[in-house]
Design an enzyme around this catalytic site. Structure first.
Site, short mmCIF file in Angstrom:
data_model
loop_
_atom_site.label_atom_id
_atom_site.label_comp_id
_atom_site.label_asym_id
_atom_site.label_seq_id
_atom_site.Cartn_x
_atom_site.Cartn_y
_atom_site.Cartn_z
N GLU A 1 30.57 39.04 42.96
CA GLU A 1 31.77 38.33 42.50
C GLU A 1 31.48 36.83 42.33
OE1 GLU A 1 35.02 39.02 45.18
OE2 GLU A 1 34.73 41.17 45.16
N ARG B 1 34.40 45.86 50.32
CA ARG B 1 33.58 44.75 49.85
C ARG B 1 32.66 45.29 48.76
NH1 ARG B 1 36.66 41.63 51.73
NH2 ARG B 1 36.25 39.91 53.21
N HIS C 1 39.75 41.18 42.86
CA HIS C 1 39.87 40.98 44.31
C HIS C 1 41.28 40.53 44.69
CE1 HIS C 1 37.19 40.19 48.06
NE2 HIS C 1 38.40 40.61 48.42
#
Length: 321
Positions: free
Chosen positions: A264, A235, A282
């Site tokens: 993000e 993450r 991602h």
């Protein structure tokens, strides 16, 4: 007929196949706006949430019939688990399908940044490459040491790929894996600091939690070799992004391969402009096959719970007591 709200336009066929008797509430576009969610969720018994998309407590409060939140993804930091649990709402995730594709991508990032594949691809398209035997040199991974932080299912899958490619693998985890697993994987445990100091590549494969948030900052990056690479498919917030940028600028480490980012989808311009950083948006689980498998598993969790069974991927078992 029970009603299920799906927050994002996930593969519908797989969900309908498992839950044929449910009414599915899908967004007309890619996803619902927050005000739409609050309106649509009022008479729903279950919600499928999606990693990276926050489920606010206001939405939970707007759903008096809500009994279950089924998360599409292994990580569930998009849900306020204590709050949902206080209301007796069962939460599940979908970890198994994400293991192999995420590990595959992590290893791809290692190869990509060490062999300068992203940089060379961009430069070649811009006709900015000088060809030659001793030009455009990069680093091989064969014989190098990979340090894995977070030896769960994904970390183990990364280790298998690395060993098969001729790397040495060490790991650091909150708890050591059992000796039989260590032997089978051909990996060894070391301390956090030792891993950072001795690894040629450091792969982050831990979940996001209060303990792991900001785990890698300038202090940790300075422990790494100046020739080492950092890989993050975990993450974004486990890395202090601005401190990583500083370390890359000053040559504390040689480069990074990043699938995830602190805020993000916003990515700092400094990262976008660095040739020694391999960036992807991602994509850890973003394959046709994985999306279908995840949709099926999410639906199976819902089916199990509403059939009176304990869902196989329950997060908060205490609510069933």
């Amino acid at each position: 007929m029970k009603k299920l709200l799906v927050m994002l336009a996930l593969p519908r066929q797989e969900i309908e196949a498992v839950l044929p008797d449910w009414t599915l509430v899908y967004p007309e576009g890619e996803l619902f706006a927050q005000d739409e969610l609050i309106d649509k969720v009022r008479d729903c018994e279950a919600i499928i949430t999606v990693y990276g998309n926050k489920l606010s407590n206001a939405i939970i409060d707007a759903a008096p019939k809500l009994k279950m939140i089924a998360n599409f993804g292994a990580g569930y930091d998009n849900i306020d688990v204590p709050y949902a649990s206080s209301k007796g709402i069962v939460i599940t995730n979908s970890p198994d399908p994400v293991t192999e594709p995420t590990a595959e991508l992590a290893f791809g990032l290692m190869i990509g940044v060490a062999r300068r594949m992203g940089e060379m691809n961009s430069r070649l398209r811009q006709m900015d490459v000088t060809w030659g035997v001793m030009r455009n040199l990069s680093t091989t991974l064969v014989g190098k040491r990979l340090g894995i932080i977070g030896m769960g299912a994904i970390g183990k899958a990364v280790a298998r790929r690395a060993i098969a490619s001729g790397m040495e693998v060490v790991y650091h985890n909150r708890n050591k894996v059992d000796s039989a697993t260590q032997e089978a994987l051909n990996v060894s445990y070391c301390s956090f600091d030792e891993l950072l100091k001795t690894s040629d590549v450091v792969s982050l494969n831990m979940p996001l939690s209060p303990e792991t948030k900001g785990m890698i900052g300038l202090e940790e990056l300075k422990l790494m070799k100046s020739s080492a690479y950092l890989i993050n498919t975990a993450r974004g917030p486990v890395v202090k992004e601005q401190e990583l940028i500083q370390a890359l600028k000053t040559g504390e480490i040689a480069g990074a391969g990043l699938d995830v980012f602190e805020n993000e989808p916003t990515i700092p311009d400094e990262l976008l402009q660095m040739d020694n950083v391999y960036l992807i948006p991602h994509l850890g689980t973003a394959t046709h096959e994985t999306r279908g498998e995840m949709s099926t598993l999410v639906a199976e969790n819902i089916k199990a719970f509403f059939s009176g069974q304990t869902p196989p991927n329950i997060i908060n078992k205490e609510v069933l007591v």
